[in-house]
Design an enzyme around this catalytic site. Structure first.
Site, PDB file in Angstrom:
ATOM      1  N   GLY A 196      40.690  40.221  59.150  1.00  0.00           N
ATOM      2  CA  GLY A 196      40.600  40.070  57.699  1.00  0.00           C
ATOM      3  C   GLY A 196      39.908  38.793  57.237  1.00  0.00           C
ATOM      4  N   ASN A 225      45.766  30.504  56.441  1.00  0.00           N
ATOM      5  CA  ASN A 225      45.482  31.855  55.954  1.00  0.00           C
ATOM      6  C   ASN A 225      46.569  32.855  56.352  1.00  0.00           C
ATOM      7  OD1 ASN A 225      43.652  34.256  55.255  1.00  0.00           O
ATOM      8  ND2 ASN A 225      44.004  34.534  57.451  1.00  0.00           N
ATOM      9  N   ALA A 226      47.325  32.559  57.405  1.00  0.00           N
ATOM     10  CA  ALA A 226      48.320  33.526  57.898  1.00  0.00           C
ATOM     11  C   ALA A 226      49.328  33.866  56.812  1.00  0.00           C
ATOM     12  CB  ALA A 226      49.041  32.948  59.120  1.00  0.00           C
ATOM     13  N   GLY A 227      49.601  35.132  56.656  1.00  0.00           N
ATOM     14  CA  GLY A 227      50.587  35.530  55.648  1.00  0.00           C
ATOM     15  C   GLY A 227      50.999  36.975  55.841  1.00  0.00           C
ATOM     16  N   ILE A 228      52.149  37.300  55.261  1.00  0.00           N
ATOM     17  CA  ILE A 228      52.655  38.677  55.341  1.00  0.00           C
ATOM     18  C   ILE A 228      53.120  39.121  53.955  1.00  0.00           C
ATOM     19  CG2 ILE A 228      53.443  38.458  57.732  1.00  0.00           C
ATOM     20  CD1 ILE A 228      56.343  38.210  56.558  1.00  0.00           C
ATOM     21  N   THR A 229      53.277  40.424  53.790  1.00  0.00           N
ATOM     22  CA  THR A 229      53.958  40.956  52.604  1.00  0.00           C
ATOM     23  C   THR A 229      55.171  41.755  53.066  1.00  0.00           C
ATOM     24  OG1 THR A 229      52.514  42.891  52.679  1.00  0.00           O
ATOM     25  CG2 THR A 229      51.921  41.158  51.110  1.00  0.00           C
ATOM     26  N   PRO A 285      42.733  34.532  46.363  1.00  0.00           N
ATOM     27  CA  PRO A 285      41.945  35.767  46.411  1.00  0.00           C
ATOM     28  C   PRO A 285      42.614  36.874  45.607  1.00  0.00           C
ATOM     29  CG  PRO A 285      42.446  34.958  48.631  1.00  0.00           C
ATOM     30  CD  PRO A 285      43.317  34.211  47.672  1.00  0.00           C
ATOM     31  N   TYR A 319      56.611  37.342  47.528  1.00  0.00           N
ATOM     32  CA  TYR A 319      55.218  36.941  47.797  1.00  0.00           C
ATOM     33  C   TYR A 319      54.666  36.109  46.635  1.00  0.00           C
ATOM     34  CZ  TYR A 319      50.312  37.767  49.278  1.00  0.00           C
ATOM     35  OH  TYR A 319      48.995  37.638  49.684  1.00  0.00           O
TER      36      TYR A 319
HETATM   37  N1  CAA Z   1      54.582  47.892  36.372  1.00  0.00           N
HETATM   38  C1  CAA Z   1      55.645  48.478  35.771  1.00  0.00           C
HETATM   39  N2  CAA Z   1      56.356  49.457  36.333  1.00  0.00           N
HETATM   40  C2  CAA Z   1      56.004  49.872  37.545  1.00  0.00           C
HETATM   41  C3  CAA Z   1      54.916  49.311  38.239  1.00  0.00           C
HETATM   42  C4  CAA Z   1      54.182  48.297  37.602  1.00  0.00           C
HETATM   43  N3  CAA Z   1      53.134  47.699  38.194  1.00  0.00           N
HETATM   44  N4  CAA Z   1      54.808  49.923  39.435  1.00  0.00           N
HETATM   45  C5  CAA Z   1      55.808  50.832  39.490  1.00  0.00           C
HETATM   46  N5  CAA Z   1      56.527  50.812  38.335  1.00  0.00           N
HETATM   47  C6  CAA Z   1      57.664  51.631  38.003  1.00  0.00           C
HETATM   48  C7  CAA Z   1      57.493  53.078  38.457  1.00  0.00           C
HETATM   49  O1  CAA Z   1      56.776  53.806  37.510  1.00  0.00           O
HETATM   50  C8  CAA Z   1      58.932  53.524  38.592  1.00  0.00           C
HETATM   51  O2  CAA Z   1      59.434  53.770  37.302  1.00  0.00           O
HETATM   52  P1  CAA Z   1      60.639  54.845  37.067  1.00  0.00           P
HETATM   53  O3  CAA Z   1      61.805  54.336  37.860  1.00  0.00           O
HETATM   54  O4  CAA Z   1      60.867  54.784  35.601  1.00  0.00           O
HETATM   55  O5  CAA Z   1      60.118  56.144  37.559  1.00  0.00           O
HETATM   56  C9  CAA Z   1      59.631  52.276  39.098  1.00  0.00           C
HETATM   57  O6  CAA Z   1      58.793  51.164  38.726  1.00  0.00           O
HETATM   58  C10 CAA Z   1      59.749  52.280  40.612  1.00  0.00           C
HETATM   59  O7  CAA Z   1      60.577  51.220  40.963  1.00  0.00           O
HETATM   60  P2  CAA Z   1      61.252  51.172  42.377  1.00  0.00           P
HETATM   61  O8  CAA Z   1      62.106  49.966  42.478  1.00  0.00           O
HETATM   62  O9  CAA Z   1      61.881  52.497  42.700  1.00  0.00           O
HETATM   63  O10 CAA Z   1      59.972  50.918  43.284  1.00  0.00           O
HETATM   64  P3  CAA Z   1      59.525  51.661  44.598  1.00  0.00           P
HETATM   65  O11 CAA Z   1      60.586  51.544  45.613  1.00  0.00           O
HETATM   66  O12 CAA Z   1      58.982  52.995  44.259  1.00  0.00           O
HETATM   67  O13 CAA Z   1      58.280  50.782  45.098  1.00  0.00           O
HETATM   68  C11 CAA Z   1      56.716  48.979  45.106  1.00  0.00           C
HETATM   69  C12 CAA Z   1      57.800  49.731  44.344  1.00  0.00           C
HETATM   70  C13 CAA Z   1      57.138  48.718  46.571  1.00  0.00           C
HETATM   71  C14 CAA Z   1      56.527  47.666  44.450  1.00  0.00           C
HETATM   72  C15 CAA Z   1      55.423  49.802  45.119  1.00  0.00           C
HETATM   73  O14 CAA Z   1      55.134  50.158  43.793  1.00  0.00           O
HETATM   74  C16 CAA Z   1      54.262  49.004  45.640  1.00  0.00           C
HETATM   75  O15 CAA Z   1      54.070  48.855  46.849  1.00  0.00           O
HETATM   76  N6  CAA Z   1      53.432  48.450  44.763  1.00  0.00           N
HETATM   77  C17 CAA Z   1      52.281  47.616  45.122  1.00  0.00           C
HETATM   78  C18 CAA Z   1      52.670  46.178  45.238  1.00  0.00           C
HETATM   79  C19 CAA Z   1      51.440  45.355  45.493  1.00  0.00           C
HETATM   80  O16 CAA Z   1      50.503  45.286  44.708  1.00  0.00           O
HETATM   81  N7  CAA Z   1      51.402  44.664  46.629  1.00  0.00           N
HETATM   82  C20 CAA Z   1      50.249  43.892  46.972  1.00  0.00           C
HETATM   83  C21 CAA Z   1      50.110  43.874  48.464  1.00  0.00           C
HETATM   84  S1  CAA Z   1      48.525  43.202  48.957  1.00  0.00           S
HETATM   85  C22 CAA Z   1      48.665  41.572  48.623  1.00  0.00           C
HETATM   86  O17 CAA Z   1      49.663  41.078  48.213  1.00  0.00           O
HETATM   87  C23 CAA Z   1      47.433  40.746  48.899  1.00  0.00           C
HETATM   88  C24 CAA Z   1      47.111  39.875  47.774  1.00  0.00           C
HETATM   89  O18 CAA Z   1      47.306  38.674  47.861  1.00  0.00           O
HETATM   90  C25 CAA Z   1      46.495  40.453  46.572  1.00  0.00           C
END
Ligand code: CAA
Length: 240
Positions: free
Chosen positions: A13, A82-86, A177, A147
């Site tokens: 990455g 740079n090392a990191g996890i989610t 980033p 995170y």
């Molecule tokens: N804003 C508002 N509501 C949201 C939402 C958001 N962004 N995303 C989901 N919801 C809502 C859903 O619609 C759902 O609503 P209902 O309960 O009313 O149906 C509810 O939240 C779901 O909540 P849960 O607690 O049940 O969540 P889940 O177990 O389904 O999973 C999650 C939630 C794990 C966060 C999943 O949505 C996810 O993985 N999202 C992405 C997170 C993300 O962007 N991670 C970045 C990783 S990469 C990185 O981090 C690198 C970097 O530096 C950029």
């Protein structure tokens, strides 16, 4: 003599792109990794860049790793954390382990590694430290209290360290980033990713090389006046 540059999480990455760019720019790049032996082996075979395995979340392992590199190559003059996890999950479902592992590796790793190299940088009166934060440390992200907290912490850590290093020509900067084409981002569920991309003005993910070029800018000898800054590289997703 070319500066010794250590990139943690440096075999895949953003880390790998950074290690390769620093190497091709005349630095002695060295990559740390942890767990992903196959990736490390392939990376080393393809690039010739030395690779060292340890867990940046472990203080002693960081001390030992830095000492080993100093003995085999010379003291680390450029450090790219740079090392990191989610470990994503909404707070009402988050376990203590999910919280602690992200804080210990993403934020604790910065402390552990900086602590392991800061004394030799102070002696040399030269150092370049780049800490990889995240857009989500600036904006907050649903499902990432751990995170977002760690990556926001990295920015505060960097600013304090910049003050401490300033008189000795040790700079500390953060890069935040945005969503970048890496295995970490590939793991985001598709529906969530569609929402995220809809909010990226340039309409695409970043590429690791687009972050690496910013690291290169910050570590150059003549970048000594750039310190304590946070460089956003996120396609316009969040403008701090
Ligand atoms: N804003 C508002 N509501 C949201 C939402 C958001 N962004 N995303 C989901 N919801 C809502 C859903 O619609 C759902 O609503 P209902 O309960 O009313 O149906 C509810 O939240 C779901 O909540 P849960 O607690 O049940 O969540 P889940 O177990 O389904 O999973 C999650 C939630 C794990 C966060 C999943 O949505 C996810 O993985 N999202 C992405 C997170 C993300 O962007 N991670 C970045 C990783 S990469 C990185 O981090 C690198 C970097 O530096 C950029």
């Amino acid at each position: 003599m070319s500066h010794i540059a250590l990139i943690t999480g440096g075999v895949t990455g953003i880390g790998a792109a950074t290690a390769k760019l620093l190497q091709s720019s005349g630095y002695t790049a060295i990559a740390n990794y942890y767990g992903n032996q196959e990736d490390a082996k392939t990376f080393h075979e393809e690039t010739g860049i030395p690779v060292y395995e340890w867990n940046v979340g472990n203080f002693e392992e960081c001390q030992d790793g830095a000492a080993k590199i100093a003995a085999e190559h010379g003291p680390i003059e450029i450090l790219v954390n740079n090392a990191g996890i989610t470990r994503d999950g909404t707070l009402h479902k988050m376990t203590e382990e999910q919280w602690r592992s992200v804080i210990d590796i993403d934020l604790g790793g910065c402390f552990n590694m900086c602590r392991a190299v800061i004394e030799s940088m102070r002696e040399k009166r030269f150092g370049r430290i780049v800490n990889i934060s995240s857009v989500n440390g600036l904006s907050g992200q649903f499902g990432q209290t751990n995170y977002s907290a760690a990556k926001a912490g990295v920015i505060g850590f960097t600013k304090a360290l910049a003050l401490e290093g300033a008189r000795r020509n040790i700079t500390a900067n953060a890069i935040a980033p945005g969503y970048t084409h890496t295995t970490m981002v590939d793991a985001v569920p598709e529906e969530a990713m569609d929402d995220i991309l809809a909010n990226v003005p340039v309409g695409r993910l970043g590429e690791p090389e687009e972050i690496a070029r910013c690291v290169l800018f910050l570590v150059e000898d003549d970048a000594g006046f750039v310190t304590g800054s946070t460089l956003s590289v996120n396609g316009g997703k969040y403008m701090a």
